[in-house]
Design a protein around this motif. Sequence first.
Motif, PDB file in Angstrom:
ATOM      1  N   PHE A  68      53.615  51.514  30.784  1.00 43.07           N
ATOM      2  CA  PHE A  68      51.966  51.327  30.210  1.00 43.07           C
ATOM      3  C   PHE A  68      51.880  52.399  29.444  1.00 43.07           C
ATOM      4  CE2 PHE A  68      51.514  47.338  32.585  1.00 43.07           C
ATOM      5  CZ  PHE A  68      50.958  46.771  31.804  1.00 43.07           C
ATOM      6  N   TYR A  89      50.831  42.912  26.777  1.00 41.84           N
ATOM      7  CA  TYR A  89      50.654  43.427  28.275  1.00 41.84           C
ATOM      8  C   TYR A  89      49.727  44.528  28.409  1.00 41.84           C
ATOM      9  CZ  TYR A  89      54.155  39.988  30.139  1.00 41.84           C
ATOM     10  OH  TYR A  89      55.551  39.152  30.269  1.00 41.84           O
ATOM     11  N   ARG A  91      46.709  46.560  30.485  1.00 43.85           N
ATOM     12  CA  ARG A  91      46.056  46.784  32.342  1.00 43.85           C
ATOM     13  C   ARG A  91      44.677  46.539  32.727  1.00 43.85           C
ATOM     14  NH1 ARG A  91      49.150  52.308  33.532  1.00 43.85           N
ATOM     15  NH2 ARG A  91      47.215  53.047  32.282  1.00 43.85           N
ATOM     16  N   SER A  92      44.520  46.114  33.363  1.00 43.81           N
ATOM     17  CA  SER A  92      42.944  46.396  33.098  1.00 43.81           C
ATOM     18  C   SER A  92      42.337  46.782  34.488  1.00 43.81           C
ATOM     19  CB  SER A  92      42.626  45.094  32.789  1.00 43.81           C
ATOM     20  OG  SER A  92      42.111  44.175  33.942  1.00 43.81           O
ATOM     21  N   ASN A  93      40.889  45.845  35.100  1.00 46.45           N
ATOM     22  CA  ASN A  93      41.170  46.684  36.213  1.00 46.45           C
ATOM     23  C   ASN A  93      40.581  45.927  37.190  1.00 46.45           C
ATOM     24  OD1 ASN A  93      38.659  45.693  34.430  1.00 46.45           O
ATOM     25  ND2 ASN A  93      37.072  46.106  35.734  1.00 46.45           N
ATOM     26  N   GLY A  95      44.260  43.859  36.336  1.00 47.24           N
ATOM     27  CA  GLY A  95      45.447  42.727  37.158  1.00 47.24           C
ATOM     28  C   GLY A  95      45.409  43.137  35.378  1.00 47.24           C
ATOM     29  N   SER A  96      47.220  43.050  34.916  1.00 44.56           N
ATOM     30  CA  SER A  96      47.569  42.461  33.727  1.00 44.56           C
ATOM     31  C   SER A  96      47.310  41.077  32.992  1.00 44.56           C
ATOM     32  CB  SER A  96      49.135  42.630  34.047  1.00 44.56           C
ATOM     33  OG  SER A  96      49.717  42.483  32.738  1.00 44.56           O
ATOM     34  N   GLY A 115      45.559  50.205  28.781  1.00 43.46           N
ATOM     35  CA  GLY A 115      46.912  50.834  29.217  1.00 43.46           C
ATOM     36  C   GLY A 115      47.338  49.131  28.200  1.00 43.46           C
ATOM     37  N   ARG A 117      51.159  47.448  27.071  1.00 44.14           N
ATOM     38  CA  ARG A 117      52.807  47.805  27.007  1.00 44.14           C
ATOM     39  C   ARG A 117      52.850  46.608  26.118  1.00 44.14           C
ATOM     40  NH1 ARG A 117      56.457  45.179  30.149  1.00 44.14           N
ATOM     41  NH2 ARG A 117      55.795  44.169  31.527  1.00 44.14           N
TER      42      ARG A 117
END
Length: 124
Positions: A68, A89, A91-93, A95-96, A115, A117
């Motif tokens: 990420f 993808y 990235r969060s609080n 999950g993905s 984040g 990716r």
Amino acid sequence: MNSVMRKAANLAVVTGTVAAAAVAGAPAANAEPVQHGCAYPYVCFYVNRAAYNAGNPAAKFQVITSGFQGVTAREGYIVLNTRNDDVAYLRSNAGSLCVEPNTTTVMSPGLTINGVRISSASTC
């Protein structure tokens, strides 16, 4: 020797002229349209609907990575994936999450993205 140098100089001038004409006169081949200030092949982040409508992304990402890349943590991002064959993808609080190619996603309130990716996979 003098004729060899003259031929080399002429070749350099002709090559430079052809290259300049190709760049100046040629239309962009298969140029992708810019959507909301986000050109292909970027994944763009907007802080709100006004920024999205104005074509003013807060961040742009282009590189396919194995991990990420950091995004300023924030709720309510709108994410636009202009890539034709690659998913993004997030990235969060919670999950993905995955954003399909050529898709815009509005994040729910309370969902903080921090984040991204970009993957060469064409589906989530």
